[in-house]
Motif scaffolding. Sequence first.
Motif, PDB file in Angstrom:
ATOM      1  N   UNK A 114       2.432   1.629 -19.249  1.00 14.90           N
ATOM      2  CA  UNK A 114       2.434   1.758 -20.713  1.00 14.90           C
ATOM      3  C   UNK A 114       1.541   2.900 -21.198  1.00 14.90           C
ATOM      4  N   UNK A 115       0.582   3.329 -20.357  1.00 15.80           N
ATOM      5  CA  UNK A 115      -0.265   4.470 -20.701  1.00 15.80           C
ATOM      6  C   UNK A 115       0.487   5.793 -20.566  1.00 15.80           C
ATOM      7  N   UNK A 116       1.643   5.752 -19.907  1.00 20.42           N
ATOM      8  CA  UNK A 116       2.423   6.973 -19.720  1.00 20.42           C
ATOM      9  C   UNK A 116       2.022   7.781 -18.502  1.00 20.42           C
ATOM     10  N   UNK A 117       1.254   7.159 -17.597  1.00 21.08           N
ATOM     11  CA  UNK A 117       0.777   7.870 -16.418  1.00 21.08           C
ATOM     12  C   UNK A 117       1.847   7.950 -15.325  1.00 21.08           C
ATOM     13  N   UNK A 118       1.914   9.081 -14.595  1.00 22.31           N
ATOM     14  CA  UNK A 118       2.763   9.133 -13.400  1.00 22.31           C
ATOM     15  C   UNK A 118       2.229   8.164 -12.348  1.00 22.31           C
ATOM     16  N   UNK A 119       3.104   7.327 -11.803  1.00 16.38           N
ATOM     17  CA  UNK A 119       2.657   6.239 -10.929  1.00 16.38           C
ATOM     18  C   UNK A 119       3.507   6.175  -9.661  1.00 16.38           C
ATOM     19  N   UNK A 120       2.829   5.843  -8.546  1.00 14.55           N
ATOM     20  CA  UNK A 120       3.487   5.425  -7.318  1.00 14.55           C
ATOM     21  C   UNK A 120       2.908   4.058  -6.979  1.00 14.55           C
ATOM     22  N   UNK A 121       3.743   3.077  -6.682  1.00 13.43           N
ATOM     23  CA  UNK A 121       3.269   1.734  -6.363  1.00 13.43           C
ATOM     24  C   UNK A 121       3.373   1.490  -4.863  1.00 13.43           C
ATOM     25  N   UNK A 122       2.224   1.175  -4.242  1.00 16.76           N
ATOM     26  CA  UNK A 122       2.204   0.765  -2.833  1.00 16.76           C
ATOM     27  C   UNK A 122       2.222  -0.756  -2.800  1.00 16.76           C
ATOM     28  N   UNK A 123       3.341  -1.321  -2.386  1.00 18.32           N
ATOM     29  CA  UNK A 123       3.495  -2.783  -2.324  1.00 18.32           C
ATOM     30  C   UNK A 123       2.924  -3.256  -1.000  1.00 18.32           C
ATOM     31  N   UNK A 124       1.638  -3.583  -1.028  1.00 20.61           N
ATOM     32  CA  UNK A 124       0.884  -3.803   0.207  1.00 20.61           C
ATOM     33  C   UNK A 124       0.940  -5.262   0.695  1.00 20.61           C
ATOM     34  N   UNK A 125       0.507  -5.452   1.923  1.00 20.30           N
ATOM     35  CA  UNK A 125       0.424  -6.773   2.561  1.00 20.30           C
ATOM     36  C   UNK A 125       1.797  -7.420   2.727  1.00 20.30           C
ATOM     37  N   UNK A 126       2.765  -6.611   3.109  1.00 20.76           N
ATOM     38  CA  UNK A 126       4.113  -7.128   3.318  1.00 20.76           C
ATOM     39  C   UNK A 126       4.177  -8.101   4.500  1.00 20.76           C
ATOM     40  N   UNK A 127       3.199  -8.010   5.435  1.00 19.26           N
ATOM     41  CA  UNK A 127       3.161  -8.979   6.529  1.00 19.26           C
ATOM     42  C   UNK A 127       2.863 -10.379   5.999  1.00 19.26           C
ATOM     43  N   UNK A 128       2.021 -10.465   4.943  1.00 16.96           N
ATOM     44  CA  UNK A 128       1.741 -11.764   4.325  1.00 16.96           C
ATOM     45  C   UNK A 128       2.963 -12.303   3.580  1.00 16.96           C
ATOM     46  N   UNK A 129       3.807 -11.413   3.090  1.00 14.43           N
ATOM     47  CA  UNK A 129       5.041 -11.832   2.425  1.00 14.43           C
ATOM     48  C   UNK A 129       5.915 -12.611   3.399  1.00 14.43           C
ATOM     49  N   UNK A 130       6.033 -12.076   4.622  1.00 11.81           N
ATOM     50  CA  UNK A 130       6.836 -12.741   5.660  1.00 11.81           C
ATOM     51  C   UNK A 130       6.208 -14.086   6.024  1.00 11.81           C
ATOM     52  N   UNK A 131       4.865 -14.090   6.209  1.00 10.43           N
ATOM     53  CA  UNK A 131       4.182 -15.320   6.610  1.00 10.43           C
ATOM     54  C   UNK A 131       4.292 -16.414   5.550  1.00 10.43           C
ATOM     55  N   UNK A 132       4.365 -16.010   4.294  1.00  5.59           N
ATOM     56  CA  UNK A 132       4.435 -16.990   3.210  1.00  5.59           C
ATOM     57  C   UNK A 132       5.871 -17.341   2.820  1.00  5.59           C
ATOM     58  N   UNK A 133       6.836 -16.854   3.586  1.00  6.89           N
ATOM     59  CA  UNK A 133       8.226 -17.225   3.342  1.00  6.89           C
ATOM     60  C   UNK A 133       8.801 -16.651   2.064  1.00  6.89           C
ATOM     61  N   UNK A 134       8.323 -15.466   1.643  1.00  7.76           N
ATOM     62  CA  UNK A 134       8.835 -14.833   0.422  1.00  7.76           C
ATOM     63  C   UNK A 134       9.826 -13.730   0.760  1.00  7.76           C
ATOM     64  N   UNK A 135      10.651 -13.400  -0.219  1.00  8.60           N
ATOM     65  CA  UNK A 135      11.591 -12.284  -0.069  1.00  8.60           C
ATOM     66  C   UNK A 135      11.548 -11.467  -1.358  1.00  8.60           C
ATOM     67  N   UNK A 136      11.322 -10.147  -1.220  1.00  6.82           N
ATOM     68  CA  UNK A 136      11.182  -9.271  -2.390  1.00  6.82           C
ATOM     69  C   UNK A 136      12.303  -8.239  -2.384  1.00  6.82           C
ATOM     70  N   UNK A 137      12.996  -8.130  -3.503  1.00  5.50           N
ATOM     71  CA  UNK A 137      14.031  -7.114  -3.684  1.00  5.50           C
ATOM     72  C   UNK A 137      13.337  -5.843  -4.168  1.00  5.50           C
ATOM     73  N   UNK A 138      12.949  -4.985  -3.230  1.00  5.23           N
ATOM     74  CA  UNK A 138      12.151  -3.797  -3.561  1.00  5.23           C
ATOM     75  C   UNK A 138      12.943  -2.829  -4.440  1.00  5.23           C
ATOM     76  N   UNK A 139      14.244  -2.669  -4.141  1.00  8.90           N
ATOM     77  CA  UNK A 139      15.073  -1.754  -4.937  1.00  8.90           C
ATOM     78  C   UNK A 139      15.153  -2.233  -6.385  1.00  8.90           C
ATOM     79  N   UNK A 140      15.360  -3.525  -6.585  1.00  7.72           N
ATOM     80  CA  UNK A 140      15.416  -4.100  -7.919  1.00  7.72           C
ATOM     81  C   UNK A 140      14.074  -3.934  -8.636  1.00  7.72           C
TER      82      UNK A 140
END
Length: 620
Positions: A114-140
């Motif tokens: 919302x500040x209008x800044x150029x941003x890159x998002x690093x979606x970190x700890x994806x190994x914990x996503x697997x361990x916690x039984x989650x699924x993330x639609x990164x493209x969406x």
Amino acid sequence: MSMNHNPVEGMHIPEGAKKIVLAGNPNVGKSVFFNYLTGMYVDVSNFPGTTVDISTGKLGEDVVMDTPGVYGVSSFNDEESVARDIILYADVIVNVVDAVHMERDLFLTQQIIDMGKPVVVALNMMDDVVRNGLEIDVKKLSEELGVEIIPTTATRGEGLLEVKEAISRAKPGNRIAEVKELIDSVIGQVDTESEALLLLEEDENIIERHNILESKQKREHIYKLRRTRVDGIVERCVSQKNSGATLRSKIGKLTLNPLTGIPILIGALYIMYLVIGVFVAQTVVGITEEVIMGGYYNDFIMNTLGTLLSQESFIGKVMVGEFGLFTMVPIYILGLLLPLVVGFYFILSVLEDSGYLPRIAALVDRVLMFFGLNGRAIIPIILGFGCVTVAVITTRLLGSKRERFIATMLLGLAIPCSAQLGVIMGIIAPLGLGYLMLYTGVIFLVFAVTGTVLNKILPGKSTDLLIDLPPLRIPRVGNVLKKTYNKSVMFLKEATPLFIIGALLITVMQYTGALESISDGIAPFTTGFLKLPAETSQAFIMGIVRRDFGAAGLNDLVSRGLMSSSQIIVALVAITLFVPCIASIMVIFKERSIKESIMIWLSSFVLAFLVAGVLAQIIV
């Protein structure tokens, strides 16, 4: 009328260099990204006007800046104020997000967008996503936010190169339409869209910085809009593949329940004591201080410089005397302190990377509230039992000046360092359990009463504990070693000049006879009010140079049979509460204001004699 004010200019950013800023919530792994992007060319310094450390490094011709972990761009404490100022004037934001806690972390992400800044998002700890039984639609998720999203597991090095390459492609994301309209309505009162957003969110610093008399009160409304948007994004992009708590989550819950958490904490502290208090403080320091530095190094110095300089002359005492720049200073720093500092930072990094440290803070939060502190204060308190000098530096992580003063006062007064504690335990052990309980009870009572009184009389209110509880995980050795190395080097850079100043000061006092005069001056209090032998005053004075020197002086009196058991307890209480060692004093003066430092020093002096004197009247 706005005034262009950019605090980051005070950090000497090269002209033309882009400011690439790492931002994210606490404990999301930003340090791994920072180390990868900057390599070994890192500078750690205080942010102008604060005691908050900021790491900067180079990425090509550009500057990479790490910010304190925050939950939003605001100014509720020093860390958030520093993060706000750096993010406000960033050219590119690399926003590190904990993939398991997106409903929390994306609140900051959307605010930056919302500040209008150029941003890159690093979606970190994806190994914990697997361990916690989650699924993330990164493209969406990328389509929803309008910025590039890169899945990473930083501790394994996965995705780091992709993040580095994506920095040049950073772009502004999808703003909340109503928030953009509000920004456009106030943009004329400030310099940038980022400042306009914070003006709407009632940031007092921005209001004062631009001399704005009236501002739109839209914080709660914007927060609700942002919360609604983030919740919707998470609902559309994240799904649960399976339910049921994992073993790690079950253990995590046990660490927070007082019935199970306290025994686990006691066990962890005991392991820490075995590593730091026994192995490092005794075995390692025995080799580094006594053999390497006190033996080989000291012999080399005395056989070279010692033969060229008269040890009776002033220059000789300054260079190679008892507190000399080539004798005590390197022996003390490299032989004694460095092993302790490395050991403590290693343990601290293990606790941090495992996710257990935030749980300790949450567990003890209610207890520390009585002393005007929150759970984060447990970190400097634990460190204080290793080295009060190091612990005083780590009070920077506390949220307010009020808390930092209380913590520093308690550290300087009632927390014995490992070197002193080892000698004290050796003296008190033969006296039996009863005397040990008496000594421990008096010191704890002083700690509790002092903290409670300071909490009552100091103006203001301490901050609440806002802390992330990341999943428990096995620490990565490489990450732990990097953190330990960086923090240890930072300590050496900060502490060495202070030790040099302290050594010079003590040498001058010794040469002029001031040390002996001070010892003679407090002797009447020692023999009268404390009911101790006159020689005890010399132990107190040596305790200023080094705490264990003072305790060792008492040990000498005990071995000569000059004190009864009750006198020993009085003396140990006094030496524990007495003013901190010269190194701690120098760091306290660096970290706190001169007025606060003098108050801490004098209060320790008065309370040490007062408490020990009252105890003497009762038991001697």
